[in-house]
Design a protein around this motif. Structure first.
Motif, PDB file in Angstrom:
ATOM      1  N   LEU A  32       0.897  -1.144   0.022  1.00 13.42           N
ATOM      2  CA  LEU A  32      -0.011   0.107  -0.080  1.00 13.42           C
ATOM      3  C   LEU A  32       0.808   1.132   0.082  1.00 13.42           C
ATOM      4  CD1 LEU A  32      -2.720  -1.051   2.465  1.00 13.42           C
ATOM      5  CD2 LEU A  32      -2.863  -1.207   0.013  1.00 13.42           C
ATOM      6  N   HIS A  33       0.528   2.400  -0.787  1.00  7.25           N
ATOM      7  CA  HIS A  33       1.172   3.363  -0.871  1.00  7.25           C
ATOM      8  C   HIS A  33       0.506   4.641  -0.540  1.00  7.25           C
ATOM      9  CE1 HIS A  33       4.512   1.294  -3.266  1.00  7.25           C
ATOM     10  NE2 HIS A  33       3.464   0.592  -3.482  1.00  7.25           N
ATOM     11  N   ASP A  34       0.683   5.303   0.528  1.00  3.90           N
ATOM     12  CA  ASP A  34       0.023   6.555   0.878  1.00  3.90           C
ATOM     13  C   ASP A  34      -1.313   6.689   0.665  1.00  3.90           C
ATOM     14  OD1 ASP A  34       0.377   9.188   1.711  1.00  3.90           O
ATOM     15  OD2 ASP A  34       0.390  10.044  -0.354  1.00  3.90           O
ATOM     16  N   VAL A  35      -2.015   5.861   1.161  1.00  2.00           N
ATOM     17  CA  VAL A  35      -3.365   5.466   1.122  1.00  2.00           C
ATOM     18  C   VAL A  35      -4.089   6.617   2.157  1.00  2.00           C
ATOM     19  CG1 VAL A  35      -5.701   3.838   1.487  1.00  2.00           C
ATOM     20  CG2 VAL A  35      -3.535   3.261   0.291  1.00  2.00           C
ATOM     21  N   SER A  36      -5.100   7.271   1.715  1.00  2.00           N
ATOM     22  CA  SER A  36      -5.967   8.154   2.860  1.00  2.00           C
ATOM     23  C   SER A  36      -7.151   8.190   2.201  1.00  2.00           C
ATOM     24  CB  SER A  36      -5.309   9.634   2.805  1.00  2.00           C
ATOM     25  OG  SER A  36      -4.045   9.625   3.250  1.00  2.00           O
ATOM     26  N   PHE A  37      -8.179   7.975   3.107  1.00  2.00           N
ATOM     27  CA  PHE A  37      -9.620   8.196   3.001  1.00  2.00           C
ATOM     28  C   PHE A  37     -10.485   8.271   4.385  1.00  2.00           C
ATOM     29  CE2 PHE A  37      -8.864   3.583   3.349  1.00  2.00           C
ATOM     30  CZ  PHE A  37     -10.388   2.992   4.062  1.00  2.00           C
ATOM     31  N   HIS A  38     -11.480   8.491   4.614  1.00  2.00           N
ATOM     32  CA  HIS A  38     -12.250   8.480   5.781  1.00  2.00           C
ATOM     33  C   HIS A  38     -13.607   7.582   5.400  1.00  2.00           C
ATOM     34  CE1 HIS A  38     -14.216  11.899   3.915  1.00  2.00           C
ATOM     35  NE2 HIS A  38     -15.172  11.858   4.438  1.00  2.00           N
ATOM     36  N   MET A  39     -14.283   7.115   6.416  1.00  2.00           N
ATOM     37  CA  MET A  39     -15.756   6.614   6.152  1.00  2.00           C
ATOM     38  C   MET A  39     -16.553   7.185   7.115  1.00  2.00           C
ATOM     39  SD  MET A  39     -15.155   2.582   5.341  1.00  2.00           S
ATOM     40  CE  MET A  39     -16.913   2.191   5.448  1.00  2.00           C
ATOM     41  N   GLU A  40     -17.775   7.584   6.966  1.00  5.45           N
ATOM     42  CA  GLU A  40     -18.839   7.994   7.819  1.00  5.45           C
ATOM     43  C   GLU A  40     -19.582   6.883   8.326  1.00  5.45           C
ATOM     44  OE1 GLU A  40     -21.073  11.268   6.157  1.00  5.45           O
ATOM     45  OE2 GLU A  40     -19.155  12.578   5.904  1.00  5.45           O
ATOM     46  N   ARG A  41     -20.400   6.903   9.570  1.00  8.50           N
ATOM     47  CA  ARG A  41     -21.125   6.230  10.103  1.00  8.50           C
ATOM     48  C   ARG A  41     -22.548   5.919   9.204  1.00  8.50           C
ATOM     49  NH1 ARG A  41     -20.062   5.477  15.543  1.00  8.50           N
ATOM     50  NH2 ARG A  41     -18.767   6.938  16.252  1.00  8.50           N
ATOM     51  N   GLY A  42     -22.586   4.536   9.061  1.00  5.76           N
ATOM     52  CA  GLY A  42     -23.768   4.274   8.226  1.00  5.76           C
ATOM     53  C   GLY A  42     -23.613   4.135   6.744  1.00  5.76           C
ATOM     54  N   GLU A  43     -22.409   4.672   6.260  1.00  4.29           N
ATOM     55  CA  GLU A  43     -22.308   4.684   4.683  1.00  4.29           C
ATOM     56  C   GLU A  43     -21.785   3.314   4.274  1.00  4.29           C
ATOM     57  OE1 GLU A  43     -19.968   7.286   2.760  1.00  4.29           O
ATOM     58  OE2 GLU A  43     -18.412   7.192   4.109  1.00  4.29           O
ATOM     59  N   ILE A  44     -21.782   3.129   2.992  1.00  2.00           N
ATOM     60  CA  ILE A  44     -21.398   1.901   2.251  1.00  2.00           C
ATOM     61  C   ILE A  44     -20.365   2.247   1.397  1.00  2.00           C
ATOM     62  CG2 ILE A  44     -21.727  -0.542   1.195  1.00  2.00           C
ATOM     63  CD1 ILE A  44     -24.522  -0.499   2.368  1.00  2.00           C
ATOM     64  N   VAL A  45     -19.369   1.959   1.384  1.00  2.00           N
ATOM     65  CA  VAL A  45     -18.049   2.396   0.657  1.00  2.00           C
ATOM     66  C   VAL A  45     -17.665   1.099  -0.314  1.00  2.00           C
ATOM     67  CG1 VAL A  45     -16.043   3.499   0.400  1.00  2.00           C
ATOM     68  CG2 VAL A  45     -17.579   4.429   2.050  1.00  2.00           C
ATOM     69  N   GLY A  46     -17.502   1.216  -1.529  1.00  6.24           N
ATOM     70  CA  GLY A  46     -16.949   0.229  -2.243  1.00  6.24           C
ATOM     71  C   GLY A  46     -15.347   0.584  -2.660  1.00  6.24           C
ATOM     72  N   LEU A  47     -14.662  -0.671  -2.608  1.00 10.94           N
ATOM     73  CA  LEU A  47     -13.348  -0.708  -2.860  1.00 10.94           C
ATOM     74  C   LEU A  47     -13.123  -1.648  -4.210  1.00 10.94           C
ATOM     75  CD1 LEU A  47     -10.249   0.506  -2.309  1.00 10.94           C
ATOM     76  CD2 LEU A  47     -10.138  -1.394  -0.744  1.00 10.94           C
ATOM     77  N   VAL A  48     -12.729  -0.862  -5.218  1.00 13.22           N
ATOM     78  CA  VAL A  48     -12.614  -1.841  -6.379  1.00 13.22           C
ATOM     79  C   VAL A  48     -11.109  -1.540  -7.057  1.00 13.22           C
ATOM     80  CG1 VAL A  48     -15.042  -1.400  -6.784  1.00 13.22           C
ATOM     81  CG2 VAL A  48     -13.440   0.087  -8.013  1.00 13.22           C
ATOM     82  N   GLY A  49     -10.950  -2.618  -7.971  1.00  7.22           N
ATOM     83  CA  GLY A  49      -9.484  -2.740  -8.595  1.00  7.22           C
ATOM     84  C   GLY A  49      -9.209  -4.088  -9.174  1.00  7.22           C
TER      85      GLY A  49
END
Length: 253
Positions: A32-49
Motif C-alpha cells: 500500500l502506498h500513501d492511502v488516505s480516506f475516511h468513512m462516515e457512520r452508516g455509509e457503504i463504501v466500495g473498494l474496487v480494483g
C-alpha cells in the motif's frame, strides 16, 4: 467530525519478500502506498480494483491483521469486523454453527451462557436462518448459508464497521443477489458502515454510495458512485468500467 467511523491517513503497508537465495533477510515489498480516506457512520463504501492491487491488504490493515505498516488508522468505534471471501474456509469445520457464532462472546466475557445463547439466536434470525441452524456443522450448509453464518458471527459483537472482502464472489448469481440484499438490510436496520471490497463493479454499483478505485496499492480515484461511474477522471477507472461492460452514460445503468 462526530460522524466519522474511520480515518486512514498516509497508510503504507509492507510484506516480507518470499525467501530467495542470497536475499536480504530484512527485504520487504510495499503493498500500500500513501492511502488516505475516511468513512462516515452508516455509509457503504466500495473498494474496487483488479486482483493483487492491495484491496484485501487494506482491509486487513484496518483490522490490525497487517503489522508492518506506517501512517495512521483511527477508529471511532469498537469491534470492527470482517467477512471473508471463502465462507467455508473461515468457519471451523469441527464446530457447530451456534458454537462458532458464540465464540466471540465467550472471548469477550461479561455475559451468562443464557444471554450468549439468546444473542446467537437473534443473530441467526437477523441473517435469515432459524435456530435449527445452530446445531448444524458448516459442511451441512450451502455456500449462501455459510456466508450468512459468517455475517452472523461478524455481527454478534455489535460492530459499527464491517469490512466485507469479496463476500459474494464465491457464490452463484442468484445467491449473490440474496446476500447483497441482506447486507443492504443490515445497513438500513442497524446503521452499520461497510467497506465493501470487490472486483465486480456491477455489484458495487448496486450496494455502495461511494467508491474508491485502487491500482498498484494506491487509491487513484474516489467519489460518489454516480460521479465515479458516469464521470470517471482517471484513465484506469475508465478502463475498469469498459472492461466490466459498463457504459459511462447514466441512462444505461
Amino acid at each position: 467530525m462526530d460522524n466519522l467511523i474511520l480515518e486512514v491517513s498516509h497508510l503504507n503497508a509492507y510484506y516480507k519478500e518470499k525467501e530467495r537465495l542470497f536475499a536480504d533477510a530484512k527485504a520487504r515489498k510495499q503493498i500500500l502506498h500513501d492511502v488516505s480516506f475516511h468513512m462516515e457512520r452508516g455509509e457503504i463504501v466500495g473498494l474496487v480494483g483488479e486482483s493483487g492491487c492491495g484491496k484485501s491488504t487494506l482491509g486487513k490493515a484496518i483490522l490490525g491483521m497487517v503489522k508492518d505498516i506506517d501512517g495512521n488508522i483511527l477508529h471511532h468505534s469498537e469491534h470492527p469486523q470482517m467477512v471473508f471471501q471463502d465462507p467455508y474456509g473461515s468457519l471451523n469445520p469441527a464446530k457447530k454453527v451456534g458454537w462458532i457464532i458464540e465464540e466471540p462472546l465467550r472471548i469477550r466475557g461479561g455475559m451468562t451462557e443464557e444471554e450468549r445463547n439468546a444473542k446467537v439466536l437473534r443473530r441467526l434470525r437477523r441473517v435469515g436462518l432459524d435456530e435449527k441452524f445452530g446445531e448444524r456443522y458448516p459442511n451441512e450448509l450451502s455456500g449462501g448459508q455459510r456466508q450468512r453464518v459468517c455475517i452472523a458471527e461478524a455481527l454478534v459483537l455489535n460492530p459499527q464497521l464491517l469490512i466485507a472482502d469479496e463476500p459474494v464472489s464465491a457464490l452463484d448469481v442468484t445467491v449473490q443477489a440474496q446476500i447483497i440484499e441482506l447486507l443492504k438490510q443490515i445497513n438500513h436496520d442497524l446503521g452499520i458502515a461497510m467497506l465493501f471490497i470487490s472486483h465486480d463493479l456491477k455489484v458495487v454499483y448496486q450496494l455502495c454510495t461511494r467508491v474508491m478505485v485502487m491500482r498498484g496499492g494506491r487509491i487513484v480515484e474516489q467519489g460518489s458512485t454516480d460521479d465515479v461511474y458516469f464521470h470517471p477522471q482517471h484513465e484506469y477507472t475508465k478502463q475498469l468500467l469498459y472492461s466490466a461492460g459498463i457504459s459511462m452514460e447514466e441512462s444505461t445503468m
